[in-house]
Enzyme design. Structure first.
Site, PDB file in Angstrom:
ATOM      1  N   HIS A 150      38.548  55.492  15.411  1.00 14.98           N
ATOM      2  CA  HIS A 150      38.962  56.585  14.534  1.00 14.98           C
ATOM      3  C   HIS A 150      40.156  56.106  13.716  1.00 14.98           C
ATOM      4  CE1 HIS A 150      40.009  60.210  12.728  1.00 14.98           C
ATOM      5  NE2 HIS A 150      41.100  60.404  13.441  1.00 14.98           N
ATOM      6  N   ASN A 201      42.901  59.501   6.970  1.00 14.38           N
ATOM      7  CA  ASN A 201      42.225  60.071   8.146  1.00 14.38           C
ATOM      8  C   ASN A 201      41.276  61.172   7.684  1.00 14.38           C
ATOM      9  OD1 ASN A 201      41.570  61.507  10.465  1.00 14.38           O
ATOM     10  ND2 ASN A 201      43.657  61.589  11.255  1.00 14.38           N
ATOM     11  N   CYS A 236      38.461  64.975  15.407  1.00 14.95           N
ATOM     12  CA  CYS A 236      38.206  63.582  15.010  1.00 14.95           C
ATOM     13  C   CYS A 236      37.197  62.884  15.924  1.00 14.95           C
ATOM     14  CB  CYS A 236      39.506  62.795  14.990  1.00 14.95           C
ATOM     15  SG  CYS A 236      40.783  63.614  14.034  1.00 14.95           S
TER      16      CYS A 236
END
Ligand code: UT7
Length: 325
Positions: free
Chosen positions: A252, A282, A113
């Site tokens: 994020h 996500n 990520c």
């Protein structure tokens, strides 16, 4: 050293939408649980003919148009992904070929990520030193391909998408500071155990579902809040700025509760945090890339604004980037 900035952004989201209501029919979950625990309402999924490079190419074309740069003008392409088209060649090579960016060096980065922030920092080094002039950085993920759709603790979290940015020398503003870090001792908190050289794909690894991602959600959650706060503080310190100087944080998008806990620790008001997790879930390396593009497109980022990109992910790895737009 040259001053480096982002001169164009792009995004691509596959059309198919999977809502929390759809997930209720697949696993023992509820819209209420997913919404209150994560902030996610829906996510995008690829169709059967789409792979990571297909999403990346669409996002890249938009970023190049935005930057006013022709594919032949690119010297470097870095694709951040944990769901490459295949183990090799790199997804960046497929992107280079499809764009016709024949002058570009191309490689992938695996930093989960934090991949998009890692890729920005790598591209910045090359441009700052004058090695290359124009770099394309893409975060692209088809997380649906490594999601265990029978595991309710993970399948409600992830989505597919791609975001891109073109970096080049700028006269003013640009990247003010960057900070990267990692702690490999926490690797087992989030990993894809099967299919690599440790556990090459066999019928046995498939039967054990090792080709799907495994996550200790709770442990990651605790680390994430601490790490994202610390990472933001270091980047600010290096630039000689305070939290109050930030106009917008692009964090994020893993969990709205992680993001809000970080904002509270930093003393940042909610209106300075950009959120799109509700729509997309996500998307690992693509999350910040897409959020950045979206924030620019809707006017949440204006010339002269101070922007903080703040990421963490599997590894664990983390990174921040302060930019004057
Ligand atoms: O991208 C970077 C890496 N990933 C992350 O940053 C994710 C970080 N972690 C998280 O976001 C959160 O830990 C999760 C959203 C994954 C989980 O939230 P949580 O509040 O930590 O829940 P939990 O894992 O402690 O589970 C609480 C309960 C459990 O039931 P019991 O044991 O209390 O009876 C779970 O079995 O919720 C249950 N549960 C669910 N219930 C309904 C877990 N997943 C689900 C679900 N639907 N989808």
């Amino acid at each position: 050293m040259k001053r480096v900035g982002i001169i164009g952004v792009g995004e691509y989201l596959p059309k198919k939408i999977l809502t929390n209501a759809d997930l209720e029919k697949m696993v023992a979950t509820s819209d209420e649980w997913i919404t209150t625990r994560t902030g996610i309402k829906q996510r995008r999924l690829v169709s059967s003919h789409e792979a990571a490079s297909d999403l990346a190419i669409n996002a890249a074309k938009e970023a190049l148009k935005d930057a006013g740069i022709k594919p032949q003008g690119l010297d470097l392409i870095i694709v951040a992904t944990i769901t490459p088209d295949m183990q090799f060649p790199s997804t960046a090579c497929f992107v280079q070929a499809a764009l016709g960016a024949k002058n570009a060096v191309c490689f992938d980065i695996s930093a989960a990520c934090a991949g998009f922030v890692y890729a920005i920092v790598v591209a910045q080094q090359f441009i700052a030193r004058g090695t290359y002039k124009n770099a394309l950085v893409v975060g692209t993920e088809v997380l649906s391909s490594i999601t265990d759709w029978e595991d309710r603790s993970t399948c409600v979290l992830f989505g597919d998408g791609a975001g891109a940015a073109v970096l080049s020398e700028v006269k003013s503003g640009g990247i003010l500071s960057t900070y990267l870090g990692g702690d490999g001792s926490l690797a087992d908190l989030l990993m894809l155990p099967g299919g690599g050289s440790r556990n090459p794909a066999t019928h046995k690894t498939i039967d054990k579902r090792l080709h799907y991602l495994k996550m200790e959600g709770n442990e990651i959650f605790k680390s994430a809040v601490k790490i994202m706060t610390h990472t933001a503080q270091i980047a600010l310190k290096q630039a000689g700025l305070k939290c109050s100087d930030i106009d917008l944080v692009i964090p994020h998008q893993a969990n709205v509760r992680i993001i809000m806990a970080m904002a509270k620790r930093l003393g940042l008001p909610e209106e300075k945090i950009y959120l799109n997790i509700e729509k997309y879930g996500n998307m690992s390396s693509a999350s910040i890339a897409i959020a950045l593009c979206e924030a620019v497109r809707i006017g949440r980022i204006k010339k002269g604004d101070i922007i903080l990109l703040d990421a963490f992910g599997a590894g664990l790895v983390w990174g921040a980037c302060l930019i004057k737009w």
